[in-house]
Design a protein around this motif. Structure first.
Motif, PDB file in Angstrom:
ATOM      1  N   LYS A 151       0.851  -1.189   0.000  1.00 24.13           N
ATOM      2  CA  LYS A 151       0.000   0.000   0.000  1.00 24.13           C
ATOM      3  C   LYS A 151       0.890   1.244   0.000  1.00 24.13           C
ATOM      4  CE  LYS A 151      -3.297  -2.481   2.875  1.00 24.13           C
ATOM      5  NZ  LYS A 151      -3.898  -2.595   4.227  1.00 24.13           N
ATOM      6  N   PRO A 152       0.715   2.144  -0.958  1.00 20.86           N
ATOM      7  CA  PRO A 152       1.504   3.374  -0.937  1.00 20.86           C
ATOM      8  C   PRO A 152       1.293   4.155   0.354  1.00 20.86           C
ATOM      9  CG  PRO A 152       0.433   3.104  -3.061  1.00 20.86           C
ATOM     10  CD  PRO A 152      -0.155   2.063  -2.146  1.00 20.86           C
ATOM     11  N   ALA A 153       2.389   4.623   0.928  1.00 17.49           N
ATOM     12  CA  ALA A 153       2.317   5.434   2.149  1.00 17.49           C
ATOM     13  C   ALA A 153       2.361   6.916   1.828  1.00 17.49           C
ATOM     14  CB  ALA A 153       3.461   5.070   3.087  1.00 17.49           C
ATOM     15  N   ALA A 154       2.499   7.254   0.558  1.00 20.06           N
ATOM     16  CA  ALA A 154       2.531   8.647   0.115  1.00 20.06           C
ATOM     17  C   ALA A 154       1.792   8.731  -1.211  1.00 20.06           C
ATOM     18  CB  ALA A 154       3.962   9.139  -0.028  1.00 20.06           C
ATOM     19  N   THR A 155       1.491   9.956  -1.627  1.00 18.48           N
ATOM     20  CA  THR A 155       0.769  10.146  -2.879  1.00 18.48           C
ATOM     21  C   THR A 155       1.688   9.905  -4.077  1.00 18.48           C
ATOM     22  OG1 THR A 155       1.270  12.506  -2.883  1.00 18.48           O
ATOM     23  CG2 THR A 155      -0.769  11.811  -1.802  1.00 18.48           C
ATOM     24  N   GLY A 156       1.067   9.762  -5.244  1.00 17.00           N
ATOM     25  CA  GLY A 156       1.850   9.684  -6.470  1.00 17.00           C
ATOM     26  C   GLY A 156       1.666   8.419  -7.286  1.00 17.00           C
ATOM     27  N   TRP A 157       0.991   7.416  -6.718  1.00 12.27           N
ATOM     28  CA  TRP A 157       0.812   6.180  -7.486  1.00 12.27           C
ATOM     29  C   TRP A 157      -0.492   6.249  -8.282  1.00 12.27           C
ATOM     30  CZ3 TRP A 157       3.957   2.194  -8.693  1.00 12.27           C
ATOM     31  CH2 TRP A 157       5.174   2.123  -8.021  1.00 12.27           C
ATOM     32  N   ASP A 158      -0.423   7.004  -9.381  1.00 11.90           N
ATOM     33  CA  ASP A 158      -1.554   7.134 -10.294  1.00 11.90           C
ATOM     34  C   ASP A 158      -1.353   6.208 -11.491  1.00 11.90           C
ATOM     35  OD1 ASP A 158       0.492   8.340 -11.693  1.00 11.90           O
ATOM     36  OD2 ASP A 158      -0.475  10.301 -11.838  1.00 11.90           O
TER      37      ASP A 158
END
Length: 402
Positions: A151-158
């Motif tokens: 699970k991404p812990a920060a934004t940016g995985w679009d």
């Protein structure tokens, strides 16, 4: 899962669910507090109470809660770190020489579960009535925040970042030529790969293509109450597609709007298995109607109640109901908009898709269109519900690129 996303080696993986988690799932399903019945006789208010109560009964009593674990562990699974995030993927090499490497991307509320019934026919066609010349090596990754991917812990995985990750994954697996396929979110990711056009990517296939002309996309997106009358000058097929999308944007996209705007508000998806199940079932009206039939005892094609519960159970046990929804928040692309694909492209139009892409729009959206087929049956969850039909389409779509 431990945070090992910095490990870029390719590591074998198997699913191992603690028995305590299985027992807790069953307890929570049995302890569901039910609301009153809907006040209509159709599905216009959402998932019917009778369907959910039958789902819960079957889930807690008759369904094998380790079925998805057994099915996944029957195929080779791996982990590898990409951009600091562990990516889970299935990788099945064909026993036949000159197999064409293929990466398939799932959607929401689906997962890699959608693809389990097509892996065999794609990798070993002769064992399923096909020709060895149509064989594929198959790679099916889990989108970050889904299933066993981290699970991404920060934004940016679009979708754009995911497309880059898939390109990196295929390179890491040693493939110097490959094709890509997707529907739903997978269609967006695959289109972006086709727009990035790495030299190794021979072509793409979509069963939910991005063909909506910019002026029509603007008309739909700027009026959530409906775009009104369709623009003049549309052909019959174009007007049908516009009307379908207009209805979807105004009446059928509520779940997407909530996850696009406030995904962190959906705590019920992490706290209640039945809340999660209902949210996942109510993707679109046609799919819901088929799932209702599955729990009534008359499944439509391959979307049985066991298949449905495999996907929901995995999502619950990985606690990815909210993390998977954040992809909607991350996304900045129009779901059905043109993405600028330049590589050879193939499109299959299924009658029960969210919209039927007209050939006229498709030819403009994919200037190197090598295959276009309008089918008389088939659904949004194409690989999941009609694996034989989906397999046949992929074989035909990519035959000229071998």
């Amino acid at each position: 899962m431990s945070n090992t996303g910095s490990d870029t080696s390719i590591r074998p993986f198997s699913v191992e669910i603690p028995q305590a988690d299985i027992d807790e799932l069953r307890r929570r399903v049995q302890a569901t507090r039910w609301p009153e019945r809907e006040t209509v006789s159709d599905q216009s208010q959402g998932v019917p109470l009778a369907t959910m109560q039958e789902l819960a009964r079957y889930w807690a009593s008759d369904y094998d809660l380790r079925r998805f674990e057994t099915r996944l562990n029957a195929v080779p699974q791996f982990m590898t770190g990409i951009d600091g995030l562990d990516i889970h993927f299935i990788h099945v090499r064909s026993p036949h020489p000159n197999a064409l490497p293929l990466i398939i991307t799932h959607g929401w509320p689906g997962s890699i579960i959608e693809m389990l019934n097509v892996i065999g026919p794609l990798t070993d066609p002769p064992a399923h009535g096909g020709d060895a010349a149509d064989a594929f090596d198959v790679v099916v990754p889990s989108i970050p925040g889904y299933a066993f991917s981290e699970k991404p812990a920060a934004t940016g995985w679009d979708p754009i970042h995911i497309a880059d990750a898939w390109i990196a994954l295929m390179s890491r697996l040693g493939y110097t030529r490959y094709v890509a396929q997707g529907g739903d979110w997978g269609a967006q990711v695959t289109d972006v790969m086709g727009a990035k056009a790495p030299a190794e990517l021979l072509g793409i296939h979509s069963n939910m293509p991005g063909t909506l002309p910019p002026e029509l996309s603007k008309a739909l997106a700027t009026n959530v109450l409906g775009a009104g009358d369709p623009p003049t000058g549309l052909t019959g097929d174009e007007k049908r597609a516009f009307d379908q999308l207009n209805s979807l944007f105004t009446k059928g996209f509520g779940y997407a709007l909530e996850m696009s705007n406030r995904p962190q508000t959906l705590y019920g998806l992490a706290d209640s298995p039945v809340a999660l199940a209902a949210w996942m079932l109510d993707h679109d009206a046609r799919s819901l109607a088929d799932i209702v039939r599955a729990f009534d005892g008359s499944p439509v094609d391959g979307l049985t109640r066991d298949e449905v519960l495999d996907n929901i159970t995995m999502t619950w046990l990985t606690n990815t109901g909210m993390s998977s929804g954040r992809l909607y928040w991350e996304n900045t692309l129009g779901f059905f908009d043109i993405k600028g694909v330049t590589v050879p492209a193939a499109v299959s139009v299924f009658p029960n898709e969210l919209y039927q892409a007209p050939r006229s729009w498709t030819e403009k959206a994919y200037p190197n269109l090598i295959y276009f087929n309008e089918l008389d049956r088939g659904n949004h969850f194409a690989a999941w519900q009609e694996p034989d039909l989906y397999t046949s389409e992929l074989r035909a779509a990519f035959r000229s690129l071998r």
